[in-house]
Write a protein that holds these residues in place. Structure first.
Motif, PDB file in Angstrom:
ATOM      1  N   MET A  79      -6.797  -1.633   2.297  1.00  0.00           N
ATOM      2  CA  MET A  79      -5.750  -2.549   1.931  1.00  0.00           C
ATOM      3  C   MET A  79      -6.420  -3.839   1.624  1.00  0.00           C
TER       4      MET A  79
ATOM      5  N   TYR B 246       0.686  -1.229  -0.108  1.00  0.00           N
ATOM      6  CA  TYR B 246       0.097  -0.056  -0.087  1.00  0.00           C
ATOM      7  C   TYR B 246       0.834   1.247   0.138  1.00  0.00           C
ATOM      8  N   ARG B 247       1.792   1.266   0.801  1.00  0.00           N
ATOM      9  CA  ARG B 247       2.842   2.473   0.789  1.00  0.00           C
ATOM     10  C   ARG B 247       3.468   2.590  -0.552  1.00  0.00           C
ATOM     11  N   LYS B 248       3.862   1.698  -0.996  1.00  0.00           N
ATOM     12  CA  LYS B 248       4.732   1.668  -2.322  1.00  0.00           C
ATOM     13  C   LYS B 248       3.674   2.287  -3.569  1.00  0.00           C
ATOM     14  N   LYS B 249       2.416   1.807  -3.309  1.00  0.00           N
ATOM     15  CA  LYS B 249       1.273   2.273  -4.379  1.00  0.00           C
ATOM     16  C   LYS B 249       1.026   3.376  -4.134  1.00  0.00           C
ATOM     17  N   THR B 250       0.662   3.919  -2.861  1.00  0.00           N
ATOM     18  CA  THR B 250       0.110   5.222  -2.828  1.00  0.00           C
ATOM     19  C   THR B 250       1.151   6.351  -2.372  1.00  0.00           C
TER      20      THR B 250
ATOM     21  N   PHE C  20      -7.049   2.634   6.505  1.00  0.00           N
ATOM     22  CA  PHE C  20      -6.783   2.683   4.983  1.00  0.00           C
ATOM     23  C   PHE C  20      -7.216   1.458   4.334  1.00  0.00           C
TER      24      PHE C  20
ATOM     25  N   ILE D 263       2.012   7.241   0.772  1.00  0.00           N
ATOM     26  CA  ILE D 263       1.762   7.739   1.835  1.00  0.00           C
ATOM     27  C   ILE D 263       2.914   7.212   3.024  1.00  0.00           C
TER      28      ILE D 263
END
Length: 68
Positions: A65, A16-20, A63, A22
């Motif tokens: 996910m 999720y962090r890599k994709k967004t 979030f 954030i």
């Protein structure tokens, strides 16, 4: 069970962090009563207690996910 849960949560959060894009700081800010350091500890592979599972579960609720 805790180790399996942690692995799923950590994988989902990292994707999720890599994709967004954030940051951990932003994610921690969204969680009531969780500091950035607590979140970093929960994401750290060396910290594997039930509190880590609780923090990461809160994060995945905050979030959207995919845990699969």
């Amino acid at each position: 069970m805790t180790e399996i849960a942690l692995q799923k949560y950590r994988t989902a959060i990292e994707k999720y962090r890599k994709k967004t894009g954030i940051s951990i700081k932003t994610m921690a800010f969204a969680l009531d009563g969780v500091s950035e350091q607590q979140l970093r500890n929960a994401l750290n592979k060396n910290d594997g207690g039930p509190k880590s599972v609780e923090i990461l579960a809160k994060l995945t609720d905050a979030f959207p996910m995919d845990l699969v």
